[in-house]
Scaffold this motif. Structure first.
Motif, PDB file in Angstrom:
ATOM      1  N   ALA A   1      -0.241   9.436   4.703  1.00 46.52           N
ATOM      2  CA  ALA A   1       0.001  10.267   6.005  1.00 46.52           C
ATOM      3  C   ALA A   1       1.727  10.747   6.406  1.00 46.52           C
ATOM      4  N   PRO A   2       2.032  12.423   7.165  1.00 48.81           N
ATOM      5  CA  PRO A   2       3.655  12.341   7.082  1.00 48.81           C
ATOM      6  C   PRO A   2       3.767  11.117   7.890  1.00 48.81           C
ATOM      7  N   GLU A   3       3.242  10.229   8.929  1.00 46.61           N
ATOM      8  CA  GLU A   3       3.953   9.199   9.156  1.00 46.61           C
ATOM      9  C   GLU A   3       5.255   7.860   8.075  1.00 46.61           C
TER      10      GLU A   3
ATOM     11  N   MET B   1      -4.273   0.677   9.102  1.00 42.02           N
ATOM     12  CA  MET B   1      -2.486   1.072   8.940  1.00 42.02           C
ATOM     13  C   MET B   1      -3.370   2.776   9.124  1.00 42.02           C
ATOM     14  N   ILE B   2      -4.766   3.125   9.222  1.00 41.24           N
ATOM     15  CA  ILE B   2      -5.372   4.282  10.028  1.00 41.24           C
ATOM     16  C   ILE B   2      -4.384   4.610  11.442  1.00 41.24           C
ATOM     17  N   ALA B   3      -5.279   3.166  11.952  1.00 44.08           N
ATOM     18  CA  ALA B   3      -4.767   3.125  13.171  1.00 44.08           C
ATOM     19  C   ALA B   3      -3.763   3.289  13.634  1.00 44.08           C
ATOM     20  N   ALA B   4      -2.651   3.100  12.553  1.00 45.94           N
ATOM     21  CA  ALA B   4      -0.857   3.068  13.057  1.00 45.94           C
ATOM     22  C   ALA B   4      -0.373   4.356  12.171  1.00 45.94           C
ATOM     23  N   GLY B   5      -1.695   4.976  11.683  1.00 44.00           N
ATOM     24  CA  GLY B   5      -1.142   7.029  11.596  1.00 44.00           C
ATOM     25  C   GLY B   5      -0.813   7.535   9.999  1.00 44.00           C
ATOM     26  N   LEU B   6      -0.207   5.912   9.130  1.00 40.85           N
ATOM     27  CA  LEU B   6       0.630   5.587   8.253  1.00 40.85           C
ATOM     28  C   LEU B   6      -0.372   6.016   6.618  1.00 40.85           C
ATOM     29  N   ILE B   7      -1.890   6.921   6.763  1.00 38.30           N
ATOM     30  CA  ILE B   7      -2.295   6.737   6.310  1.00 38.30           C
ATOM     31  C   ILE B   7      -3.474   7.641   6.249  1.00 38.30           C
ATOM     32  N   THR B   8      -4.432   7.980   5.315  1.00 40.24           N
ATOM     33  CA  THR B   8      -5.711   8.618   6.016  1.00 40.24           C
ATOM     34  C   THR B   8      -6.313   8.244   4.888  1.00 40.24           C
ATOM     35  N   LYS B   9      -8.006   8.265   5.120  1.00 38.04           N
ATOM     36  CA  LYS B   9      -8.973   8.160   4.258  1.00 38.04           C
ATOM     37  C   LYS B   9     -10.083   9.055   4.654  1.00 38.04           C
ATOM     38  N   THR B  10     -10.721   9.380   3.132  1.00 41.04           N
ATOM     39  CA  THR B  10     -12.176  10.402   2.871  1.00 41.04           C
ATOM     40  C   THR B  10     -12.831  10.035   2.460  1.00 41.04           C
ATOM     41  N   GLN B  11     -13.704  11.155   1.831  1.00 42.51           N
ATOM     42  CA  GLN B  11     -14.704  10.779   0.489  1.00 42.51           C
ATOM     43  C   GLN B  11     -14.230  11.241  -0.457  1.00 42.51           C
ATOM     44  N   SER B  12     -14.609  11.200  -1.506  1.00 38.67           N
ATOM     45  CA  SER B  12     -13.856  11.524  -2.421  1.00 38.67           C
ATOM     46  C   SER B  12     -15.096  12.542  -2.915  1.00 38.67           C
TER      47      SER B  12
ATOM     48  N   SER C   1     -12.344  -6.713  -0.070  1.00 41.24           N
ATOM     49  CA  SER C   1     -12.690  -6.636   1.973  1.00 41.24           C
ATOM     50  C   SER C   1     -10.957  -6.324   2.950  1.00 41.24           C
ATOM     51  N   THR C   2     -10.126  -7.682   1.927  1.00 44.63           N
ATOM     52  CA  THR C   2      -9.213  -7.665   2.710  1.00 44.63           C
ATOM     53  C   THR C   2      -8.583  -6.779   2.359  1.00 44.63           C
ATOM     54  N   MET C   3      -8.359  -5.709   1.236  1.00 42.89           N
ATOM     55  CA  MET C   3      -7.736  -4.392   1.837  1.00 42.89           C
ATOM     56  C   MET C   3      -8.362  -3.386   2.377  1.00 42.89           C
ATOM     57  N   THR C   4      -8.909  -3.287   2.772  1.00 42.17           N
ATOM     58  CA  THR C   4     -10.609  -2.697   3.943  1.00 42.17           C
ATOM     59  C   THR C   4      -9.711  -2.705   5.138  1.00 42.17           C
ATOM     60  N   ARG C   5      -9.511  -4.113   5.341  1.00 40.55           N
ATOM     61  CA  ARG C   5      -9.256  -4.969   6.806  1.00 40.55           C
ATOM     62  C   ARG C   5      -7.593  -3.591   6.601  1.00 40.55           C
ATOM     63  N   ILE C   6      -6.961  -3.838   5.668  1.00 38.69           N
ATOM     64  CA  ILE C   6      -5.086  -3.701   5.697  1.00 38.69           C
ATOM     65  C   ILE C   6      -5.295  -1.959   5.888  1.00 38.69           C
ATOM     66  N   MET C   7      -6.015  -1.362   5.243  1.00 37.55           N
ATOM     67  CA  MET C   7      -6.336  -0.352   5.506  1.00 37.55           C
ATOM     68  C   MET C   7      -6.743   0.775   6.516  1.00 37.55           C
ATOM     69  N   GLN C   8      -7.699  -0.444   7.834  1.00 36.27           N
ATOM     70  CA  GLN C   8      -8.557   0.399   8.653  1.00 36.27           C
ATOM     71  C   GLN C   8      -6.561  -0.138   9.501  1.00 36.27           C
TER      72      GLN C   8
ATOM     73  N   VAL D   1       0.943  -0.996   0.174  1.00 32.18           N
ATOM     74  CA  VAL D   1       0.155   0.257  -0.166  1.00 32.18           C
ATOM     75  C   VAL D   1       0.697   1.279   0.093  1.00 32.18           C
ATOM     76  N   LEU D   2       2.238   1.188   0.879  1.00 33.20           N
ATOM     77  CA  LEU D   2       3.014   2.348   0.861  1.00 33.20           C
ATOM     78  C   LEU D   2       3.499   2.844  -0.689  1.00 33.20           C
ATOM     79  N   MET D   3       4.127   1.492  -1.520  1.00 35.23           N
ATOM     80  CA  MET D   3       4.808   1.369  -2.294  1.00 35.23           C
ATOM     81  C   MET D   3       3.835   2.195  -4.001  1.00 35.23           C
ATOM     82  N   ILE D   4       2.417   1.877  -3.446  1.00 39.01           N
ATOM     83  CA  ILE D   4       1.136   2.111  -4.790  1.00 39.01           C
ATOM     84  C   ILE D   4       1.131   3.231  -3.843  1.00 39.01           C
TER      85      ILE D   4
END
Length: 156
Positions: free
Chosen positions: A107-109, A84-95, A75-82, A51-54
Motif C-alpha cells: 500500500a502507499p503507506e 499489516m493490512i490493519a496498519a495500512g501497509l499492505i493490501t490483499k485481494t483475490q487472484s 498460518s503465522t504469515m496470515t496473522r502478520i499480514m492481517q 514482508v515489506l522487503m519481499i
C-alpha cells in the motif's frame, strides 16, 4: 585436525565453535537484535520488515510466495499480514486467475515505511559486509546456497 570432524556432532572432536549451524544462528541472532532496535524506532517488527522487503522486490505476490520467501509458516504469515493490512501497509485481494489465491501488494503507506526501513537498516548491512572483497561476498553467497541446497533432499 580435520576441519569437517571438528564441526561434526558425531565425532569426539566436535567443537560447537566449528559447527556451521551454531555460527549461523549466532550471526542471525546478533543481526536480528541490532535490526530489531532500528525497526522498532520506526514502528516495525522484523516479520513485517521481511514482508515489506519481499514486496519491495515484486508486488503483488501470493501470500504463499511471501510466506515461503520469508521462511515463515503460512498460518503465522496470515496473522502478520492481517496486522499489516490493519496498519495500512499492505493490501490483499483475490487472484484474478485463482480465487483460492490471495495476492498481497504494498500500500502507499507500506512503500513509505519500506523506504524508511531501508534507510534505517542499510548502515547495518554496509557495516556487516565491510572488509569483504566482492569475490569473497560472492563466495559467501554461493557457499550459503550450497549448504541450503545440500539439505534439500532431506526435507520431509
Amino acid at each position: 585436525m580435520d576441519a569437517f570432524r571438528s564441526g561434526n556432532p558425531r565425532t569426539p572432536a566436535f567443537q560447537v565453535e566449528r559447527y556451521p549451524f551454531y555460527l549461523l544462528t549466532r550471526l542471525v541472532s546478533r543481526y536480528n537484535t541490532i535490526i530489531d532496535t532500528r525497526l522498532r524506532a520506526i514502528d516495525l517488527d522484523i516479520p513485517s520488515w521481511r514482508v515489506l522487503m519481499i514486496l519491495g522486490e515484486k508486488s503483488p505476490r501470493s501470500a504463499r510466495d511471501i510466506s515461503d520467501t520469508a521462511v515463515i509458516n503460512l498460518s503465522t504469515m496470515t496473522r502478520i499480514m492481517q496486522r499489516m493490512i490493519a496498519a495500512g501497509l499492505i493490501t490483499k485481494t483475490q487472484s484474478n486467475t485463482d480465487a483460492r489465491v490471495s495476492m498481497v501488494a504494498l500500500a502507499p503507506e507500506g512503500e513509505k515505511r519500506l523506504a524508511t526501513a531501508r534507510q534505517a537498516t542499510a548502515p547495518i548491512y554496509e557495516h556487516l559486509v565491510n572488509g569483504l572483497a566482492p569475490d569473497e561476498f560472492e563466495q559467501l553467497i554461493g557457499l550459503l546456497n550450497q549448504l541450503h541446497d545440500n539439505l534439500e533432499p532431506l526435507v520431509p
